[in-house]
Design a protein around this motif. Structure first.
Motif, PDB file in Angstrom:
ATOM      1  N   HIS A 186     -40.055 -57.303 -16.257  1.00 25.22           N
ATOM      2  CA  HIS A 186     -39.310 -55.946 -16.837  1.00 25.22           C
ATOM      3  C   HIS A 186     -38.745 -56.958 -16.901  1.00 25.22           C
ATOM      4  O   HIS A 186     -37.413 -56.547 -16.427  1.00 25.22           O
ATOM      5  N   ALA A 187     -37.804 -57.539 -18.146  1.00 24.02           N
ATOM      6  CA  ALA A 187     -36.341 -58.226 -18.412  1.00 24.02           C
ATOM      7  C   ALA A 187     -35.334 -57.627 -19.304  1.00 24.02           C
ATOM      8  O   ALA A 187     -35.194 -57.678 -20.409  1.00 24.02           O
ATOM      9  N   GLU A 188     -34.785 -56.768 -18.707  1.00 23.28           N
ATOM     10  CA  GLU A 188     -33.694 -55.914 -19.088  1.00 23.28           C
ATOM     11  C   GLU A 188     -32.468 -55.170 -18.289  1.00 23.28           C
ATOM     12  O   GLU A 188     -32.738 -55.170 -17.671  1.00 23.28           O
ATOM     13  N   ASN A 189     -31.099 -55.790 -18.622  1.00 23.68           N
ATOM     14  CA  ASN A 189     -30.396 -55.224 -17.615  1.00 23.68           C
ATOM     15  C   ASN A 189     -29.373 -53.644 -17.962  1.00 23.68           C
ATOM     16  O   ASN A 189     -29.021 -52.992 -19.644  1.00 23.68           O
ATOM     17  N   ASP A 190     -30.006 -53.334 -17.323  1.00 21.20           N
ATOM     18  CA  ASP A 190     -29.608 -51.730 -17.430  1.00 21.20           C
ATOM     19  C   ASP A 190     -28.384 -51.029 -17.126  1.00 21.20           C
ATOM     20  O   ASP A 190     -27.880 -50.198 -17.913  1.00 21.20           O
ATOM     21  N   ILE A 191     -27.192 -51.937 -16.910  1.00 19.17           N
ATOM     22  CA  ILE A 191     -26.022 -51.222 -16.844  1.00 19.17           C
ATOM     23  C   ILE A 191     -25.391 -51.913 -18.101  1.00 19.17           C
ATOM     24  O   ILE A 191     -24.613 -50.533 -18.674  1.00 19.17           O
ATOM     25  N   ILE A 192     -26.040 -52.404 -18.951  1.00 19.21           N
ATOM     26  CA  ILE A 192     -25.086 -52.656 -20.279  1.00 19.21           C
ATOM     27  C   ILE A 192     -25.880 -51.724 -21.680  1.00 19.21           C
ATOM     28  O   ILE A 192     -24.889 -50.957 -21.948  1.00 19.21           O
ATOM     29  N   ILE A 197     -25.942 -47.078 -24.658  1.00 23.07           N
ATOM     30  CA  ILE A 197     -26.413 -45.262 -24.932  1.00 23.07           C
ATOM     31  C   ILE A 197     -25.624 -44.515 -24.622  1.00 23.07           C
ATOM     32  O   ILE A 197     -25.481 -43.563 -25.907  1.00 23.07           O
ATOM     33  N   ALA A 198     -24.282 -44.226 -23.160  1.00 22.06           N
ATOM     34  CA  ALA A 198     -23.833 -43.509 -23.353  1.00 22.06           C
ATOM     35  C   ALA A 198     -22.902 -43.330 -24.452  1.00 22.06           C
ATOM     36  O   ALA A 198     -22.430 -42.160 -25.080  1.00 22.06           O
ATOM     37  N   ARG A 199     -22.045 -44.361 -25.082  1.00 21.99           N
ATOM     38  CA  ARG A 199     -21.440 -44.621 -26.301  1.00 21.99           C
ATOM     39  C   ARG A 199     -21.302 -44.138 -26.973  1.00 21.99           C
ATOM     40  O   ARG A 199     -21.128 -43.280 -28.027  1.00 21.99           O
ATOM     41  N   TYR A 200     -23.164 -44.490 -27.442  1.00 28.05           N
ATOM     42  CA  TYR A 200     -23.142 -44.000 -28.926  1.00 28.05           C
ATOM     43  C   TYR A 200     -23.882 -42.529 -29.084  1.00 28.05           C
ATOM     44  O   TYR A 200     -23.862 -41.533 -30.318  1.00 28.05           O
ATOM     45  N   LYS A 201     -24.692 -42.090 -28.108  1.00 24.79           N
ATOM     46  CA  LYS A 201     -24.870 -40.994 -27.840  1.00 24.79           C
ATOM     47  C   LYS A 201     -23.357 -39.515 -28.017  1.00 24.79           C
ATOM     48  O   LYS A 201     -23.481 -38.804 -29.012  1.00 24.79           O
TER      49      LYS A 201
END
Length: 454
Positions: A186-192, A197-201
């Motif tokens: 599963h290829a996604e960069n979780d740090i970005i 997500i934190a900013r949007y929330k």
């Protein structure tokens, strides 16, 4: 051919072979295996005859990406019934379960028991690795017939679905390379993603398309590029799951030219939906990676026709409706049911609408995944000696997708109400009809465990 020159089953139709369509041709079955392909002049006697004249006889589909136990309401009971109804005769089951990941022989053999007790189609199993990179069970899992390993560059859960850190990958990938099995990611960069997500929330931006905006293409392409570098230096066989963006294909092409052994899949939702559908579909289209731009969708279609994408898989993830009903997009589960809809949707969209060669679709849905995961000694094509697995399609049948009558426990779909041309009318597993006339005929335990060929 048996000495009696009599077969158990004879099917007539337009056979989708690995290299051509054999129109108005017969295939014979004995003891669950294909024993011959015949013209009218050379027919054996048959105990049973299926006349599929005017219909297309595909090899049984091999869905290389199914989650049966992420939601414990689903299990093999429902996922394999859905597979049977969709012309899928073999599923490759993911190793990340709500009840615990499959990283040792105890978990693996327990899942084999579930297959024997519940499965209605055949099942191959993937394994995974603990976050800290413990390889103690690898040799034993290979011996049991695991068809590959699935790892993640994204941390969904540190125990059940962990990110394997780069230093650990550097240690373990050379050993996994020696198994000669694919190691998929599963290829996604979780740090970005987590920062966005934190900013949007914090800013109250939880509308449907926010799921796409917080997982921008770079969060996927960065992870893919890293994995390709690991494959270059450690020589393992890399597989990229559920690719959603054509830039991933560009990078994969570049590394393939340098000798990297890499395969890549996409899924129907990345071909049929875009980020523009999020306001209407809402959480029904919340899937990781997310829906992309219309331009990206067009690029993936081009990649399919150009042969740059190896196969199509469903990423079947059937969350219950309550996990898909929250107004705040981030509070919903990610994933959608898809194993039952994949073949008819792709026939309708690829063959009927875009004039894809039927042989190519058969390769994308059966032969190529079976070959990559070392199941092609039994699965993936209509050929003498292979399992007698078939999906029969009426190419002219027009219908509308209705999730309420599907076999998955979910009973919802992002394709609700979609017009489809081409319908699975019969599914045959090892010579036995397991689905016909809109009814699943398979019983629990009719499916078998399929080991990878050593």
């Amino acid at each position: 051919m048996p000495s009696s020159s009599k077969v158990d089953l004879l099917i007539k139709g337009d056979l989708v072979l690995s290299d051509r369509v054999a129109a108005n041709t017969y295939v014979g079955v004995c003891s669950g295996s294909i024993v011959g392909i015949y013209t009218e002049e050379s027919l054996p006697e048959a105990k049973e005859f299926i006349d599929a004249t005017g219909k297309i006889v595909f090899p049984g589909v091999v869905d290389a990406h199914v989650h049966s136990y992420s939601n414990l309401q689903e299990r093999f009971e429902h996922s394999t019934a859905a597979a049977a109804a969709g012309g899928v005769t073999t599923i490759i089951e993911m190793p990340y379960d709500s009840c615990g990941p499959v990283f040792d022989t105890n978990a693996y053999t327990e899942k084999q028991k579930w297959i024997a007790d519940e499965a209605k189609v055949d099942v191959a199993l993937l394994s995974t690795i603990k976050k800290q990179g413990d390889l103690e069970s690898v040799d034993a899992l290979v011996e049991l017939g695991t068809c590959g390993f699935k790892l993640s560059a994204f941390e969904t859960c540190p125990e059940r679905f962990p990110r394997i850190d780069d230093n650990v990958l550097w240690d373990i990938l050379p050993t996994l390379a020696k198994t000669d099995l694919p190691v998929g990611f599963h290829a996604e960069n979780d740090i970005i993603i987590e920062a966005l997500i934190a900013r949007y929330k914090a800013e109250g931006m939880t509308y449907p398309k926010a799921h796409c905006e917080t997982r921008p293409p770079i969060s996927e392409t960065l992870a893919v590029s890293k994995l390709l570098e690991f494959a270059y230096w450690t020589k393992f066989s890399l597989h990229i799951y559920h690719s959603s963006h054509p830039r991933c294909l560009d990078m994969i092409d570049w590394y393939r030219d340098q000798g990297v052994d890499v395969s890549v899949e996409t899924c129907p939702h990345y071909l049929l939906l875009s980020e523009d559908d999020m306001p209407e579909k809402k959480a029904f289209a919340k899937i990781n990676p997310p829906m992309r731009s219309q331009e990206a969708v067009s690029g993936l279609w081009q990649g399919l026709f150009d042969g740059r994408i190896d196969w199509i898989a469903s990423d079947h993830a059937p969350w219950p409706l309550e996990r898909k009903s929250n107004e705040a997009i981030f509070n919903n589960g990610s994933g959608a049911p898809g194993v039952e809809s994949m073949l008819p949707l792709m026939f309708s969209e690829a063959v009927v609408k875009r004039d894809m060669d039927i042989v190519k679709l058969g390769q994308l849905l059966a032969l190529k995944p079976a070959t990559r995961f070392k199941l092609s000694h039994r699965k993936g094509s209509i050929a003498v000696g292979k399992d007698a697995d078939f999906a029969i399609i009426d190419p002219n049948h027009e219908w509308y997708f209705d999730a309420s009558v599907t076999q998955s426990s979910a009973k919802w779909s992002p394709y609700e109400g979609k017009k489809v041309t081409g319908k699975v009318t019969q599914t045959i597993l090892r010579g036995k009809t397991i689905y016909a006339d809109d009814v699943v005929l398979a019983k629990a335990g009719d499916g078998q465990y399929v080991a990878a060929q050593k």
